[in-house]
Design a protein around this motif. Structure first.
Motif, PDB file in Angstrom:
ATOM      1  N   VAL A  11       0.933   7.484  -7.646  1.00  0.00           N
ATOM      2  CA  VAL A  11       0.512   6.262  -8.337  1.00  0.00           C
ATOM      3  C   VAL A  11       0.811   5.087  -7.417  1.00  0.00           C
ATOM      4  O   VAL A  11       1.899   5.018  -6.839  1.00  0.00           O
ATOM      5  CB  VAL A  11       1.277   6.101  -9.673  1.00  0.00           C
ATOM      6  CG1 VAL A  11       0.899   4.816 -10.373  1.00  0.00           C
ATOM      7  CG2 VAL A  11       1.036   7.294 -10.566  1.00  0.00           C
ATOM      8  N   PRO A  12      -0.132   4.154  -7.275  1.00  0.00           N
ATOM      9  CA  PRO A  12       0.158   2.978  -6.445  1.00  0.00           C
ATOM     10  C   PRO A  12       1.409   2.244  -6.943  1.00  0.00           C
ATOM     11  O   PRO A  12       1.705   2.212  -8.141  1.00  0.00           O
ATOM     12  CB  PRO A  12      -1.081   2.103  -6.601  1.00  0.00           C
ATOM     13  CG  PRO A  12      -2.165   3.054  -6.985  1.00  0.00           C
ATOM     14  CD  PRO A  12      -1.505   4.136  -7.783  1.00  0.00           C
ATOM     15  N   LEU A  13       2.151   1.662  -6.005  1.00  0.00           N
ATOM     16  CA  LEU A  13       3.445   1.050  -6.313  1.00  0.00           C
ATOM     17  C   LEU A  13       3.324  -0.108  -7.301  1.00  0.00           C
ATOM     18  O   LEU A  13       4.159  -0.249  -8.199  1.00  0.00           O
ATOM     19  CB  LEU A  13       4.104   0.555  -5.016  1.00  0.00           C
ATOM     20  CG  LEU A  13       5.476  -0.090  -5.153  1.00  0.00           C
ATOM     21  CD1 LEU A  13       6.470   0.917  -5.691  1.00  0.00           C
ATOM     22  CD2 LEU A  13       5.938  -0.631  -3.821  1.00  0.00           C
ATOM     23  N   PHE A  14       2.308  -0.939  -7.175  1.00  0.00           N
ATOM     24  CA  PHE A  14       2.192  -2.121  -8.026  1.00  0.00           C
ATOM     25  C   PHE A  14       2.069  -1.762  -9.515  1.00  0.00           C
ATOM     26  O   PHE A  14       2.862  -2.259 -10.329  1.00  0.00           O
ATOM     27  CB  PHE A  14       1.023  -2.984  -7.554  1.00  0.00           C
ATOM     28  CG  PHE A  14       0.937  -4.313  -8.227  1.00  0.00           C
ATOM     29  CD1 PHE A  14       1.886  -5.285  -7.998  1.00  0.00           C
ATOM     30  CD2 PHE A  14      -0.103  -4.595  -9.089  1.00  0.00           C
ATOM     31  CE1 PHE A  14       1.813  -6.516  -8.614  1.00  0.00           C
ATOM     32  CE2 PHE A  14      -0.189  -5.820  -9.710  1.00  0.00           C
ATOM     33  CZ  PHE A  14       0.780  -6.782  -9.480  1.00  0.00           C
ATOM     34  N   PRO A  15       1.119  -0.906  -9.919  1.00  0.00           N
ATOM     35  CA  PRO A  15       1.067  -0.556 -11.352  1.00  0.00           C
ATOM     36  C   PRO A  15       2.300   0.203 -11.826  1.00  0.00           C
ATOM     37  O   PRO A  15       2.730   0.033 -12.967  1.00  0.00           O
ATOM     38  CB  PRO A  15      -0.177   0.314 -11.492  1.00  0.00           C
ATOM     39  CG  PRO A  15      -0.949   0.140 -10.250  1.00  0.00           C
ATOM     40  CD  PRO A  15      -0.015  -0.349  -9.201  1.00  0.00           C
ATOM     41  N   ALA A  16       2.880   1.027 -10.946  1.00  0.00           N
ATOM     42  CA  ALA A  16       4.092   1.753 -11.340  1.00  0.00           C
ATOM     43  C   ALA A  16       5.238   0.782 -11.595  1.00  0.00           C
ATOM     44  O   ALA A  16       5.981   0.935 -12.575  1.00  0.00           O
ATOM     45  CB  ALA A  16       4.470   2.748 -10.250  1.00  0.00           C
ATOM     46  N   ALA A  17       5.383  -0.229 -10.752  1.00  0.00           N
ATOM     47  CA  ALA A  17       6.440  -1.222 -10.942  1.00  0.00           C
ATOM     48  C   ALA A  17       6.187  -2.042 -12.195  1.00  0.00           C
ATOM     49  O   ALA A  17       7.129  -2.336 -12.943  1.00  0.00           O
ATOM     50  CB  ALA A  17       6.528  -2.129  -9.717  1.00  0.00           C
ATOM     51  N   ASP A  31       0.839  -1.207   0.000  1.00  0.00           N
ATOM     52  CA  ASP A  31       0.000   0.000   0.000  1.00  0.00           C
ATOM     53  C   ASP A  31       0.871   1.254   0.000  1.00  0.00           C
ATOM     54  O   ASP A  31       0.746   2.117   0.860  1.00  0.00           O
ATOM     55  CB  ASP A  31      -0.928  -0.006   1.213  1.00  0.00           C
ATOM     56  CG  ASP A  31      -2.007  -1.054   1.109  1.00  0.00           C
ATOM     57  OD1 ASP A  31      -2.364  -1.396  -0.028  1.00  0.00           O
ATOM     58  OD2 ASP A  31      -2.479  -1.526   2.159  1.00  0.00           O
ATOM     59  N   ALA A  32       1.762   1.364  -0.940  1.00  0.00           N
ATOM     60  CA  ALA A  32       2.637   2.525  -1.061  1.00  0.00           C
ATOM     61  C   ALA A  32       2.326   3.237  -2.376  1.00  0.00           C
ATOM     62  O   ALA A  32       1.710   2.679  -3.279  1.00  0.00           O
ATOM     63  CB  ALA A  32       4.090   2.078  -1.033  1.00  0.00           C
ATOM     64  N   ARG A  33       2.744   4.480  -2.447  1.00  0.00           N
ATOM     65  CA  ARG A  33       2.516   5.276  -3.653  1.00  0.00           C
ATOM     66  C   ARG A  33       3.817   5.923  -4.101  1.00  0.00           C
ATOM     67  O   ARG A  33       4.637   6.322  -3.294  1.00  0.00           O
ATOM     68  CB  ARG A  33       1.468   6.352  -3.398  1.00  0.00           C
ATOM     69  CG  ARG A  33       0.097   5.762  -3.142  1.00  0.00           C
ATOM     70  CD  ARG A  33      -0.956   6.872  -3.099  1.00  0.00           C
ATOM     71  NE  ARG A  33      -2.274   6.287  -2.980  1.00  0.00           N
ATOM     72  CZ  ARG A  33      -3.046   6.000  -4.024  1.00  0.00           C
ATOM     73  NH1 ARG A  33      -2.635   6.260  -5.238  1.00  0.00           N
ATOM     74  NH2 ARG A  33      -4.226   5.460  -3.850  1.00  0.00           N
ATOM     75  N   VAL A  34       3.970   6.017  -5.417  1.00  0.00           N
ATOM     76  CA  VAL A  34       5.115   6.690  -6.029  1.00  0.00           C
ATOM     77  C   VAL A  34       4.565   7.805  -6.895  1.00  0.00           C
ATOM     78  O   VAL A  34       3.892   7.546  -7.897  1.00  0.00           O
ATOM     79  CB  VAL A  34       5.944   5.700  -6.884  1.00  0.00           C
ATOM     80  CG1 VAL A  34       7.082   6.417  -7.579  1.00  0.00           C
ATOM     81  CG2 VAL A  34       6.450   4.561  -6.032  1.00  0.00           C
ATOM     82  N   LEU A  35       4.800   9.036  -6.487  1.00  0.00           N
ATOM     83  CA  LEU A  35       4.281  10.214  -7.189  1.00  0.00           C
ATOM     84  C   LEU A  35       2.764  10.146  -7.358  1.00  0.00           C
ATOM     85  O   LEU A  35       2.223  10.517  -8.403  1.00  0.00           O
ATOM     86  CB  LEU A  35       4.963  10.382  -8.546  1.00  0.00           C
ATOM     87  CG  LEU A  35       6.483  10.596  -8.513  1.00  0.00           C
ATOM     88  CD1 LEU A  35       7.040  10.582  -9.928  1.00  0.00           C
ATOM     89  CD2 LEU A  35       6.833  11.879  -7.803  1.00  0.00           C
TER      90      LEU A  35
END
Length: 73
Positions: free
Chosen positions: A38-44, A32-36
């Motif tokens: 965006v959730p981490l899973f779709p970003a990765a 349950d983390a976010r990058v900018l």
């Protein structure tokens, strides 16, 4: 068409894609983390996908002149 090292690189990228998009390694990004924002899973997923495409393009689109050095005859 592809012989030697280029074929080996393509097979290695295929295997890397299989491993990176399979359960054990893909589960590393399910948090349950976010990058900018965006959730981490779709970003990765997008980043791994984009890096695989860039690596494939690099292997396939290299010019023959840079792939093998000229002999000193």
């Amino acid at each position: 068409m592809f012989q030697g090292l280029d074929a080996q690189r393509l097979v290695a990228l295929f295997v890397a894609g299989l491993l990176l998009f399979n359960f054990p390694l893909l589960a590393l990004w399910d948090h349950d983390a976010r990058v900018l924002g965006v959730p981490l899973f779709p970003a990765a997923l997008f980043l791994i996908w984009a890096l695989l495409i860039a690596a494939l393009a690099w292997v396939v689109e290299r010019s023959p002149e840079t792939a093998a050095p000229d002999s000193a005859d």
